[in-house]
Design an enzyme around this catalytic site. Structure first.
Site, PDB file in Angstrom:
ATOM      1  N   LYS A 191      -8.016  17.823  -7.458  1.00  0.00           N
ATOM      2  CA  LYS A 191      -7.224  19.012  -7.115  1.00  0.00           C
ATOM      3  C   LYS A 191      -8.105  20.255  -7.161  1.00  0.00           C
ATOM      4  CE  LYS A 191      -4.892  22.225  -9.116  1.00  0.00           C
ATOM      5  NZ  LYS A 191      -4.971  23.406  -8.237  1.00  0.00           N
ATOM      6  N   GLY A 243     -12.480  24.582 -16.018  1.00  0.00           N
ATOM      7  CA  GLY A 243     -11.644  25.773 -15.862  1.00  0.00           C
ATOM      8  C   GLY A 243     -11.642  26.573 -17.154  1.00  0.00           C
ATOM      9  N   THR A 245     -10.658  28.051 -20.895  1.00  0.00           N
ATOM     10  CA  THR A 245     -10.411  27.463 -22.211  1.00  0.00           C
ATOM     11  C   THR A 245      -8.913  27.371 -22.466  1.00  0.00           C
ATOM     12  OG1 THR A 245     -12.537  28.201 -23.036  1.00  0.00           O
ATOM     13  CG2 THR A 245     -10.838  27.794 -24.699  1.00  0.00           C
ATOM     14  N   GLY A 248      -7.649  24.448 -20.607  1.00  0.00           N
ATOM     15  CA  GLY A 248      -8.281  23.290 -21.256  1.00  0.00           C
ATOM     16  C   GLY A 248      -7.535  22.873 -22.511  1.00  0.00           C
ATOM     17  N   GLU A 265     -14.748  21.138 -19.256  1.00  0.00           N
ATOM     18  CA  GLU A 265     -15.831  22.129 -19.106  1.00  0.00           C
ATOM     19  C   GLU A 265     -15.159  23.489 -19.040  1.00  0.00           C
ATOM     20  OE1 GLU A 265     -18.972  21.511 -19.196  1.00  0.00           O
ATOM     21  OE2 GLU A 265     -19.200  19.401 -18.665  1.00  0.00           O
ATOM     22  N   CYS A 299     -19.307  30.375 -15.366  1.00  0.00           N
ATOM     23  CA  CYS A 299     -18.966  30.064 -16.756  1.00  0.00           C
ATOM     24  C   CYS A 299     -20.143  30.330 -17.689  1.00  0.00           C
ATOM     25  CB  CYS A 299     -18.531  28.616 -16.857  1.00  0.00           C
ATOM     26  SG  CYS A 299     -19.714  27.508 -16.083  1.00  0.00           S
ATOM     27  N   GLU A 396     -14.223  36.229 -22.491  1.00  0.00           N
ATOM     28  CA  GLU A 396     -14.810  35.977 -21.175  1.00  0.00           C
ATOM     29  C   GLU A 396     -14.137  36.878 -20.139  1.00  0.00           C
ATOM     30  OE1 GLU A 396     -13.909  32.252 -19.146  1.00  0.00           O
ATOM     31  OE2 GLU A 396     -16.034  32.023 -18.720  1.00  0.00           O
TER      32      GLU A 396
HETATM   33  P1  NAP Z   1      -8.109  27.849 -14.647  1.00  0.00           P
HETATM   34  O1  NAP Z   1      -7.109  28.888 -14.427  1.00  0.00           O
HETATM   35  O2  NAP Z   1      -8.168  27.176 -15.955  1.00  0.00           O
HETATM   36  O3  NAP Z   1      -7.905  26.790 -13.494  1.00  0.00           O
HETATM   37  C1  NAP Z   1      -8.742  25.672 -13.315  1.00  0.00           C
HETATM   38  C2  NAP Z   1      -7.994  24.614 -12.529  1.00  0.00           C
HETATM   39  O4  NAP Z   1      -6.894  24.108 -13.306  1.00  0.00           O
HETATM   40  C3  NAP Z   1      -7.366  25.118 -11.233  1.00  0.00           C
HETATM   41  O5  NAP Z   1      -7.438  24.098 -10.266  1.00  0.00           O
HETATM   42  C4  NAP Z   1      -5.954  25.396 -11.663  1.00  0.00           C
HETATM   43  O6  NAP Z   1      -5.048  25.414 -10.601  1.00  0.00           O
HETATM   44  C5  NAP Z   1      -5.681  24.239 -12.597  1.00  0.00           C
HETATM   45  N1  NAP Z   1      -4.605  24.437 -13.564  1.00  0.00           N
HETATM   46  C6  NAP Z   1      -4.002  25.587 -13.951  1.00  0.00           C
HETATM   47  N2  NAP Z   1      -3.079  25.338 -14.908  1.00  0.00           N
HETATM   48  C7  NAP Z   1      -3.087  24.006 -15.121  1.00  0.00           C
HETATM   49  C8  NAP Z   1      -2.363  23.125 -16.001  1.00  0.00           C
HETATM   50  N3  NAP Z   1      -1.453  23.585 -16.855  1.00  0.00           N
HETATM   51  N4  NAP Z   1      -2.643  21.807 -15.967  1.00  0.00           N
HETATM   52  C9  NAP Z   1      -3.590  21.320 -15.129  1.00  0.00           C
HETATM   53  N5  NAP Z   1      -4.304  22.110 -14.280  1.00  0.00           N
HETATM   54  C10 NAP Z   1      -4.057  23.433 -14.278  1.00  0.00           C
HETATM   55  O7  NAP Z   1      -9.562  28.404 -14.399  1.00  0.00           O
HETATM   56  P2  NAP Z   1     -10.058  29.277 -13.194  1.00  0.00           P
HETATM   57  O8  NAP Z   1      -9.530  30.646 -13.383  1.00  0.00           O
HETATM   58  O9  NAP Z   1      -9.806  28.574 -11.903  1.00  0.00           O
HETATM   59  O10 NAP Z   1     -11.630  29.234 -13.404  1.00  0.00           O
HETATM   60  C11 NAP Z   1     -12.298  30.103 -14.252  1.00  0.00           C
HETATM   61  C12 NAP Z   1     -12.610  29.447 -15.570  1.00  0.00           C
HETATM   62  O11 NAP Z   1     -13.349  28.244 -15.367  1.00  0.00           O
HETATM   63  C13 NAP Z   1     -13.476  30.291 -16.448  1.00  0.00           C
HETATM   64  O12 NAP Z   1     -12.961  30.298 -17.751  1.00  0.00           O
HETATM   65  C14 NAP Z   1     -14.828  29.581 -16.428  1.00  0.00           C
HETATM   66  O13 NAP Z   1     -15.629  29.816 -17.537  1.00  0.00           O
HETATM   67  C15 NAP Z   1     -14.430  28.173 -16.291  1.00  0.00           C
HETATM   68  N6  NAP Z   1     -15.522  27.364 -15.743  1.00  0.00           N
HETATM   69  C16 NAP Z   1     -16.199  26.516 -16.586  1.00  0.00           C
HETATM   70  C17 NAP Z   1     -17.257  25.761 -16.119  1.00  0.00           C
HETATM   71  C18 NAP Z   1     -18.005  24.829 -17.023  1.00  0.00           C
HETATM   72  O14 NAP Z   1     -18.710  23.974 -16.513  1.00  0.00           O
HETATM   73  N7  NAP Z   1     -17.870  24.940 -18.321  1.00  0.00           N
HETATM   74  C19 NAP Z   1     -17.618  25.842 -14.782  1.00  0.00           C
HETATM   75  C20 NAP Z   1     -16.908  26.711 -13.947  1.00  0.00           C
HETATM   76  C21 NAP Z   1     -15.853  27.462 -14.447  1.00  0.00           C
HETATM   77  P3  NAP Z   1      -4.771  26.833  -9.872  1.00  0.00           P
HETATM   78  O15 NAP Z   1      -6.016  27.253  -9.190  1.00  0.00           O
HETATM   79  O16 NAP Z   1      -3.703  26.520  -8.919  1.00  0.00           O
HETATM   80  O17 NAP Z   1      -4.347  27.793 -10.945  1.00  0.00           O
END
Ligand code: NAP
Ligand code: MG
Length: 486
Positions: A191, A243, A245, A248, A265, A299, A396
């Site tokens: 997804k 995504g 924390t 996560g 991650e 990230c 962050e």
């Molecule tokens: P996010 O809001 O956590 O979303 C990540 C993914 O999860 C999206 O596809 C999102 O869908 C989905 N999602 C949202 N709520 C969910 C739930 N309750 N259950 C399952 N899936 C759900 O993160 P983001 O804003 O897209 O990305 C930014 C974050 O990613 C930052 O915190 C960054 O540090 C982290 N990141 C970490 C790494 C690493 O390798 N450690 C790499 C890249 C990014 P939607 O898009 O539809 O909301």
């Protein structure tokens, strides 16, 4: 005496936009399930827009539980019928084919990545897409060598992997997830993030072209609820999530007490530490790359800067000068350094942190570059005299905002660098090898770069300490979450 370079701000590069003539985008995209594009059960779609212009690019399926069920069923069937029985070398062949097709269509993928996500074409072309191909090539090589990765163990796939990815490196995160899963003999339901689904859907087309058996990779678009339904699905054997924390944590709770394996991650708040004996001009480039690369939507962004007090004035002056030369604007322009912020929502978050930083008493510095009228933009931003307790130092921001602090001794730098809930990455700049080794071994982060920053390679494991995540992706370590070992 140091020479001061004055930038003539009236002098501008001529625009050099990458052409979009060769890009084919459908008006509407369905889910990719069982090797075919199928409409969502609800018949609902949502728009994906270009954050640089706020124009609609296309609309994509809004998937619900029924679509998740269908995709997981298809992945299970593909696992039972072919993929788990496929000769390992055959699996490798498919992955090599995907890698080669990505290389052939690199330009198209780079342009779509920049259109849908807002990142500068220079990055999508030289970083994202080449790394995507590299990941498929790398894991293709492992497919028939798993017994060497895990000597004296019997290696078997887990089954169906549910994979949920963010918007900052859309296609690269898809590659990080799909390539090792397939190499180990698993099938996949992926997804993509809501705001950046297009390159994953183009990947679906490419996968069709590569003749991958139907159902081995399924790609369904949707919102957080779609991800949640995938996490909850009882026939998924593993969840790979990248995504925030916050999400996560929710996923970890959902998975507690189930047999599902998972890797998370998550976020980061990396420290970039500059010692007085560092090559300062190079360090300044590293700081710039660390926080302004991809609009700070990284990230592992070096979002906290620690400069040794004796060189702080020099480094900050050089940093401001260099920041002033950065070009913010059209992501498709080859001269652009900083593209569009990915979404209105993310821009609001960044702006709220810029307000918070000022209220907390840190000193704001922003460059004076012109910004386009439409779209979501943020000037490169510094906060000077930040302190450990400030929220802009602890949380962050995920934008081009750098919090600057100084230190006197190496011990102080280590203590401050480690003083966050995160532990994903860090950077150290010094001319002394012994010092670099000492510091890097004491920074509690998954990756620590020395005299460089934001360098990625498929052979290197990546992942966090503390609230930055669980498990590793990349390299040999990245195989482990996708296998059972007996
Ligand atoms: P996010 O809001 O956590 O979303 C990540 C993914 O999860 C999206 O596809 C999102 O869908 C989905 N999602 C949202 N709520 C969910 C739930 N309750 N259950 C399952 N899936 C759900 O993160 P983001 O804003 O897209 O990305 C930014 C974050 O990613 C930052 O915190 C960054 O540090 C982290 N990141 C970490 C790494 C690493 O390798 N450690 C790499 C890249 C990014 P939607 O898009 O539809 O909301
Ligand atoms: Mg978009």
């Amino acid at each position: 005496m140091e020479r001061r370079i004055e930038f003539n701000t009236s002098w501008q590069y001529s625009p050099a936009p990458e052409s979009t003539d060769h890009i084919v985008l459908s008006k509407r995209y369905d889910n990719f399930i069982g090797g075919a594009f199928v409409p969502p059960a609800s018949g609902k779609y949502f728009d994906t827009i270009n954050p640089a212009t706020e124009e609609k690019l296309s609309e994509v399926a809004l998937s619900d539980e029924a679509d998740v069920n269908r995709a997981v069923e298809s992945a299970r069937e593909a696992f039972n019928r072919y993929w788990s029985k496929c000769l390992p070398a055959e699996r490798g062949k498919y992955l090599y084919r995907i890698a080669r097709l990505i290389q052939e269509r690199a330009r198209e993928f780079a342009v779509i990545e920049s259109l849908d996500g807002g990142k500068p074409i220079r990055e999508s072309r030289t970083v994202d897409i080449p790394l995507v191909a590299a990941h498929f090539f790398y894991y293709a090589g492992w497919a028939d060598k798993l017994e060497y990765a895990f000597p004296n163990r019997r290696v078997s796939p887990l089954g169906v992997a549910g994979q949920i990815i963010p918007w900052n490196f859309p296609l690269l995160m898809a590659a990080w997830k799909i390539a090792p899963a397939l190499a180990c003999g698993n099938t996949v339901v992926l997804k993509p993030a809501e705001t950046t689904p297009l390159t994953a859907l183009k990947l679906a087309e490419l996968i069709q072209e590569a003749d991958l058996p139907p159902g081995v990779v399924n790609i369904i678009t949707g919102a957080g609820e779609t991800g949640q339904a995938l996490v909850r699905h009882p026939d998924v054997d593993k969840i790979a999530f990248t995504g925030s924390t916050e999400v996560g944590r929710i996923i970890q709770k959902e998975l507690a007490g189930t047999n599902k394996k998972y890797t998370l991650e998550l976020g980061g708040k990396a420290a970039n530490i500059i010692f007085e004996d560092a090559a300062l001009d190079q360090a300044v480039e590293g700081i710039i790359n660390g926080i302004f690369f991809n609009q700070g939507h990284v990230c592992c962004a070096g979002s906290r800067l620690f400069v040794q007090e004796s060189v702080a004035d020099t480094v900050i002056r050089k940093l401001k000068d260099r920041m002033e030369s950065l070009i913010v604007g059209n992501p498709l322009d080859k001269n652009t350094d900083i593209g569009a912020i990915n979404s209105r929502q993310q821009l609001d978050t960044i702006n709220s942190y810029i307000e918070i930083g000022q209220k907390e008493g840190a000193e704001l510095y922003q460059t004076s570059c012109p910004l386009p009228e439409r779209g979501y933009w943020c000037r490169p931003t510094l906060f000077l005299n930040a302190s450990q307790s400030h929220r802009i130092v602890q949380e962050e921001i995920f934008g081009p905002v750098l919090a600057v602090q100084t230190f006197r001794t190496a011990e102080e730098a280590i203590e401050k660098a480690n003083n966050t809930p995160y532990g994903l990455s860090g950077g150290v700049w010094s001319d002394k090898g012994a010092k670099v080794f000492k510091i890097t071994s004491k920074i509690r982060s998954g990756v620590v770069w020395a005299n460089t920053y934001n360098k990625f390679d498929p052979t290197a494991p990546f992942g966090g300490y503390k609230e930055s995540g669980v498990g590793r992706e990349g390299g040999l370590h990245g195989l482990l979450p996708y296998v059972n070992l007996a």
